[in-house]
Design a protein around this motif. Sequence first.
Motif, short mmCIF file in Angstrom:
data_model
loop_
_atom_site.label_atom_id
_atom_site.label_comp_id
_atom_site.label_asym_id
_atom_site.label_seq_id
_atom_site.Cartn_x
_atom_site.Cartn_y
_atom_site.Cartn_z
N LYS A 104 0.81 -1.22 0.00
CA LYS A 104 0.00 0.00 0.00
C LYS A 104 0.84 1.27 0.00
CE LYS A 104 -3.86 -2.18 2.41
NZ LYS A 104 -4.64 -2.21 3.66
N ASN A 105 1.88 1.32 0.83
CA ASN A 105 2.60 2.57 1.06
C ASN A 105 3.86 2.74 0.24
OD1 ASN A 105 0.66 3.27 3.01
ND2 ASN A 105 1.76 2.15 4.58
N VAL A 106 4.46 1.66 -0.22
CA VAL A 106 5.68 1.78 -1.02
C VAL A 106 5.38 1.54 -2.49
CG1 VAL A 106 8.00 0.82 -1.41
CG2 VAL A 106 7.13 1.09 0.93
N MET A 107 4.61 0.49 -2.78
CA MET A 107 4.29 0.17 -4.17
C MET A 107 3.03 0.88 -4.65
SD MET A 107 5.20 -3.90 -3.97
CE MET A 107 4.73 -4.19 -5.65
N ASN A 108 2.32 1.56 -3.75
CA ASN A 108 1.08 2.30 -4.06
C ASN A 108 0.00 1.44 -4.70
OD1 ASN A 108 1.92 4.83 -3.03
ND2 ASN A 108 3.23 5.07 -4.82
N LEU A 109 -0.09 0.20 -4.26
CA LEU A 109 -1.13 -0.68 -4.79
C LEU A 109 -2.42 -0.48 -4.03
CD1 LEU A 109 0.79 -4.04 -5.28
CD2 LEU A 109 0.19 -2.35 -7.01
N ASN A 110 -3.52 -0.53 -4.74
CA ASN A 110 -4.84 -0.49 -4.14
C ASN A 110 -5.30 -1.94 -4.04
OD1 ASN A 110 -7.35 0.19 -3.19
ND2 ASN A 110 -8.09 0.98 -5.15
N ILE A 111 -5.21 -2.51 -2.82
CA ILE A 111 -5.59 -3.91 -2.62
C ILE A 111 -6.80 -3.99 -1.70
CG2 ILE A 111 -3.29 -4.86 -3.06
CD1 ILE A 111 -2.87 -5.08 -0.05
N THR A 112 -7.57 -5.06 -1.86
CA THR A 112 -8.74 -5.27 -1.00
C THR A 112 -8.30 -5.72 0.38
OG1 THR A 112 -8.94 -7.58 -1.69
CG2 THR A 112 -10.19 -5.94 -2.96
N SER A 113 -9.25 -5.82 1.28
CA SER A 113 -8.97 -6.38 2.59
C SER A 113 -8.53 -7.83 2.45
CB SER A 113 -10.23 -6.33 3.46
OG SER A 113 -10.63 -5.01 3.66
N ARG A 114 -7.76 -8.28 3.39
CA ARG A 114 -7.22 -9.64 3.39
C ARG A 114 -8.33 -10.68 3.53
NH1 ARG A 114 -4.18 -10.70 8.70
NH2 ARG A 114 -3.33 -8.69 8.11
N ILE A 115 -8.26 -11.72 2.73
CA ILE A 115 -9.08 -12.91 2.89
C ILE A 115 -8.14 -14.00 3.38
CG2 ILE A 115 -10.53 -14.63 1.75
CD1 ILE A 115 -11.17 -12.42 -0.33
N GLU A 116 -8.50 -14.69 4.44
CA GLU A 116 -7.59 -15.62 5.09
C GLU A 116 -8.31 -16.93 5.39
OE1 GLU A 116 -5.40 -15.43 9.42
OE2 GLU A 116 -5.63 -13.58 8.30
N HIS A 117 -7.66 -18.06 5.10
CA HIS A 117 -8.23 -19.37 5.40
C HIS A 117 -7.13 -20.29 5.89
CE1 HIS A 117 -11.31 -22.43 5.26
NE2 HIS A 117 -10.42 -23.23 4.71
N SER A 118 -7.38 -21.01 6.98
CA SER A 118 -6.37 -21.89 7.57
C SER A 118 -6.82 -23.34 7.59
CB SER A 118 -6.07 -21.46 9.02
OG SER A 118 -5.52 -20.18 9.05
N ARG A 119 -5.83 -24.22 7.53
CA ARG A 119 -6.03 -25.67 7.70
C ARG A 119 -5.05 -26.14 8.75
NH1 ARG A 119 -10.59 -27.58 5.14
NH2 ARG A 119 -10.68 -26.71 3.06
N ILE A 120 -5.52 -26.89 9.72
CA ILE A 120 -4.64 -27.43 10.75
C ILE A 120 -4.62 -28.95 10.64
CG2 ILE A 120 -4.95 -25.48 12.30
CD1 ILE A 120 -6.92 -27.19 13.89
N GLY A 121 -3.68 -29.56 11.36
CA GLY A 121 -3.62 -31.02 11.38
C GLY A 121 -2.87 -31.63 10.21
N LEU A 122 -1.98 -30.87 9.56
CA LEU A 122 -1.19 -31.44 8.47
C LEU A 122 -0.21 -32.45 9.06
CD1 LEU A 122 -0.43 -28.20 6.42
CD2 LEU A 122 -2.37 -29.74 6.22
N ILE A 123 0.22 -33.43 8.28
CA ILE A 123 1.04 -34.51 8.82
C ILE A 123 2.53 -34.24 8.78
CG2 ILE A 123 -0.71 -36.25 8.34
CD1 ILE A 123 0.95 -37.10 5.90
N HIS A 124 2.97 -33.15 8.15
CA HIS A 124 4.39 -32.83 8.08
C HIS A 124 4.88 -32.44 9.47
CE1 HIS A 124 8.10 -30.72 6.95
NE2 HIS A 124 8.04 -31.42 5.83
N SER A 125 6.10 -32.83 9.83
CA SER A 125 6.61 -32.59 11.18
C SER A 125 6.86 -31.11 11.48
CB SER A 125 7.90 -33.37 11.40
OG SER A 125 8.90 -32.96 10.47
N VAL A 126 7.14 -30.30 10.49
CA VAL A 126 7.38 -28.87 10.69
C VAL A 126 6.19 -28.05 10.20
CG1 VAL A 126 8.87 -26.92 10.09
CG2 VAL A 126 9.88 -29.16 10.53
N HIS A 127 5.71 -28.34 9.00
CA HIS A 127 4.61 -27.58 8.40
C HIS A 127 3.29 -28.21 8.85
CE1 HIS A 127 7.96 -27.03 5.34
NE2 HIS A 127 7.91 -25.93 6.05
N GLN A 128 2.88 -27.89 10.07
CA GLN A 128 1.73 -28.54 10.69
C GLN A 128 0.41 -27.84 10.41
OE1 GLN A 128 3.21 -28.41 14.68
NE2 GLN A 128 4.51 -30.20 14.39
N GLN A 129 0.47 -26.61 9.98
CA GLN A 129 -0.75 -25.91 9.59
C GLN A 129 -0.46 -24.98 8.43
OE1 GLN A 129 -1.73 -24.15 13.40
NE2 GLN A 129 -1.24 -22.11 12.67
#
Length: 65
Positions: A26-51
């Motif tokens: 927004k402030n450096v690249m002067n992009l007009n972006i919408t509000s953030r849309i966010e979705h999470s998944r938990i319980g992944l089987i990888h030992s480090v990347h668990q969500q």
Amino acid sequence: MIIGYEHTPPQIPLNVVIRGFEILAKNVMNLNITSRIEHSRIGLIHSVHQQLTVFAYEVLGCRNE
């Protein structure tokens, strides 16, 4: 779209990086972006990347200074 992986519970929260991206977009690249849309998944089987969180925005254009 940004895809982030983390431990469960997070050891380093992704929200800090995502907020930094939004400030730069927004402030450096002067992009007009919408509000953030966010979705999470938990319980992944990888030992480090668990969500997974996907962050998405629509780029509406570039603001003129």
